[in-house]
Design an enzyme around this catalytic site. Structure first.
Site, PDB file in Angstrom:
ATOM      1  N   ASP A 113       3.275  21.056  14.336  1.00  0.00           N
ATOM      2  CA  ASP A 113       3.076  20.740  12.847  1.00  0.00           C
ATOM      3  C   ASP A 113       1.947  20.243  12.330  1.00  0.00           C
ATOM      4  O   ASP A 113       0.905  19.849  13.313  1.00  0.00           O
ATOM      5  CB  ASP A 113       4.164  20.033  12.250  1.00  0.00           C
ATOM      6  CG  ASP A 113       4.710  20.307  10.875  1.00  0.00           C
ATOM      7  OD1 ASP A 113       3.938  20.929  10.078  1.00  0.00           O
ATOM      8  OD2 ASP A 113       5.981  19.890  10.407  1.00  0.00           O
TER       9      ASP A 113
ATOM     10  N   HIS B 152       6.260  13.705   6.772  1.00  0.00           N
ATOM     11  CA  HIS B 152       4.858  13.966   6.045  1.00  0.00           C
ATOM     12  C   HIS B 152       4.636  12.296   6.069  1.00  0.00           C
ATOM     13  O   HIS B 152       3.125  12.093   5.843  1.00  0.00           O
ATOM     14  CB  HIS B 152       4.872  14.554   4.815  1.00  0.00           C
ATOM     15  CG  HIS B 152       5.281  15.945   4.978  1.00  0.00           C
ATOM     16  ND1 HIS B 152       6.505  16.529   5.169  1.00  0.00           N
ATOM     17  CD2 HIS B 152       4.319  17.321   4.817  1.00  0.00           C
ATOM     18  CE1 HIS B 152       6.382  17.961   5.120  1.00  0.00           C
ATOM     19  NE2 HIS B 152       5.134  18.410   5.086  1.00  0.00           N
TER      20      HIS B 152
END
Length: 599
Positions: free
Chosen positions: A327, A254
């Site tokens: 993702d 992330h």
């Protein structure tokens, strides 16, 4: 119920610890492991593709989020991001292939609201004023445990590693079946679960208990069971993630770009088996990982953008012919090397079919159009990707039944049978690793218990459940980084109690506050029960602990269940799904896969 065979534990050093198809045309063929085509599927896909505009083709490649609790909610955040105000307008303007629900985007208040939003977004997709009528994929991340988007009254489960502690494939499949059925009842057609990563690194900051196990065989068996539970039993689309395997990293994709240093042989042995098992089970979707694996692609591109990984390995070697989705494209792991526009095109070139959560949709669509104009991408390639998406939607009943019966939601979501099944499965997850002074089980009646440690809701749930059983309970939450004052207060309070129940959460090297808290509690001479409510690895930092339980989850279903364990109503039957190495980096194992036992 069938159990997963126990693997042979690995030898205790770092290296051995680690050892614990080309694009098609409009008539995309379904691989031998995929679910069979539904009647009329190929004809609908061909005719729909023939009538789609370029903008509609591009739209089907994108799954994005929208802000609002209803399809007609005007939200300035939509206007800023998309140029239109309401979720319905976003869907129609961009011809989106799907949407993803989050609480932070105001999509998830309660089952009736979610169902109504789903129905109205489907209506927007089907009545957009174009020649084609394509239903949405409506998705969310309902892994259960630490990644749960739809909360109560939907049935809650403790998550993958907890389920793996049961060693029971039937339990894994049942949890997925119930979760899938409840999501389907509120109009969510796709669950981005289960997690197929093999968590061999105790310091992994992003996977941890989201993984079933550090053992590839155990992880593969339970991933396969959950794919069948979601798809065959629950009737929704499953998405295994994060290919080619995110289980051995100390970095979070992330916020950065992790590098996985497995050799090709290690990848084949450790990371590959759960994904191969999912493909054999007929999984509909696979999600990519924003990680670098040099042994799989020497160019060291993120796997999401790597043709050798996405096409060479996933498509051609593993034979996956379902939908490949990225993702989130807003994660730094995929953005930092090339930027948003170039990453969009490279993902499609690599073999990806759908882009999840592009941070700037206009940038993504412009980049795709420019790549088409320049010849980097061809319409034939994009049509092949969209054909996979359309086949997926038709085969899973979205074309025939895109909306849900709002009146039936309460007959499916959070039913007594579902809740009872969740309690039964959870009761078998807890792993007792140490009970050297026989503190457990506690007899709650007329016992004064201090509940302290991590988690406001966690502590409240534990305290209330103990009180309900007759204990006199004091709650003193100290958090995951207790101050010296909080530690002193907890130790002072302990002296006036018969037993202390303290929850620990992700103890790491260099973070000694939880260790200091537990040591201070132990110095009082009052019996101390440590409950690790996330990863089980905390015990590596607690050499003097005398009573230690791993629950792998801090949600209320787990906390109520662990109270049944510590008070003797339930025998702790869970066995470690991972090895626990010493915290000193020596590679010595303190506890092995399969350890654990009852009172």
């Amino acid at each position: 119920m069938p159990e997963v065979p126990m693997p042979v534990p690995p030898s205790p050093n770092r290296r051995r610890f680690l050892a614990a198809a080309a694009a098609t045309t409009a008539g995309v063929a379904i691989s031998a492991t995929a679910r069979p085509a539904a009647a009329g599927q190929h004809g609908w896909v061909r005719s729909t593709l023939a009538r789609m505009t370029r903008d509609e083709i591009i739209g089907q490649l994108i799954i994005s989020y929208v802000y609002g609790a209803t399809a007609d909610t005007s939200d300035d955040r939509n206007t800023e991001l998309y140029g239109v105000a309401t979720p319905a307008e976003v869907v129609q303007t961009y011809h989106l292939g799907g949407v993803i629900y989050f609480a932070w985007s105001d999509n998830l208040a309660d089952p009736q609201q979610i169902g109504a939003l789903s129905n109205d977004l489907q209506a927007a997709s089907l009545t957009g004023g174009t020649k084609v009528r394509i239903p949405l994929q409506i998705t969310t991340d309902q892994e259960m445990g630490v990644v749960t988007r739809v909360g109560p009254p939907a049935t809650q489960f403790p998550g993958s590693m907890a389920v793996a502690a049961t060693r029971n494939e039937t339990s894994a499949r049942t949890a997925a079946r119930i979760t899938g059925a409840e999501l389907k009842a509120i109009g969510i057609t796709t669950d981005h679960a289960p997690d197929a990563d093999v968590n061999v690194n105790p310091l992994n900051p992003v996977i941890g208990v989201r993984s079933f196990s550090s053992d590839p065989t155990l992880a593969a068996a339970l991933v396969s069971a959950q794919v069948k539970g979601y798809q065959d039993d629950g009737g929704i689309i499953a998405t295994v993630k994060h290919f080619p395997g995110h289980g051995d990293t100390v970095d979070d994709s992330h916020t950065g770009l992790p590098v996985i240093h497995h050799s090709r042989a290690e990848w084949e042995r450790i990371d590959r088996p759960p994904f191969a098992a999912a493909i054999t089970a007929g999984v509909d979707m696979i999600m990519t990982a924003h990680i670098v694996v040099p042994s799989l692609d020497p160019a060291e591109d993120p796997a999401t953008l790597s043709r050798p990984i996405m096409t060479g390995i996933l498509r051609q070697q593993l034979g996956f012919d379902g939908v490949v989705i990225t993702d989130s494209m807003a994660m730094e792991g995929v953005r930092e090397k090339y930027g948003d526009a170039e990453a969009t095109v490279r993902a499609l070139e690599a073999g990806v079919d759908q882009l999840l959560m592009a941070p700037a949709p206009q940038v993504a669509t412009r980049a795709i159009n420019e790549a088409l104009d320049s010849g980097r991408l061809t319409m034939a390639e994009l049509r092949a990707k969209v054909a996979r998406v359309l086949n997926l939607k038709y085969r899973n009943g979205l074309v025939a039944n895109p909306t849900v019966d709002l009146g039936a939601i309460d007959r499916v979501v959070g039913t007594p049978d579902h809740l009872a099944a969740a309690d039964d499965i959870t009761d078998h997850t807890h792993t007792l690793l140490v009970n050297s002074d026989a503190t457990l089980p506690i007899r709650p009646k007329e016992t004064k218990i201090l509940v302290t440690g991590y988690g406001v809701t966690t502590g409240k749930t534990l305290s209330a459940a103990l009180t309900d059983l007759g204990a006199t309970t004091t709650l003193l939450t100290t958090g995951s980084a207790p101050t010296d004052a909080a530690i002193t207060a907890a130790a002072d309070a302990a002296t006036d109690h018969d037993v202390v129940v303290v929850t620990s959460y992700k103890i790491r090297d260099g973070d000694n506050s939880q260790i200091k808290l537990i040591a201070a509690l132990q110095r009082t001479g009052v019996p101390v029960v440590v409950i690790a409510v996330a990863e089980p690895y905390d015990i590596a930092h607690l050499p003097d602990v005398t009573t230690y339980l791993a629950t792998y989850s801090y949600n209320p279903v787990s906390m109520r269940s662990v109270v049944r364990v510590i008070t003797g109503a339930v025998n702790p039957a869970g066995r470690l799904p991972v090895d626990i190495p010493a915290a000193d980096g020596s590679g010595d194992l303190l506890f092995r896969l399969g350890d654990g036992g009852g009172f």
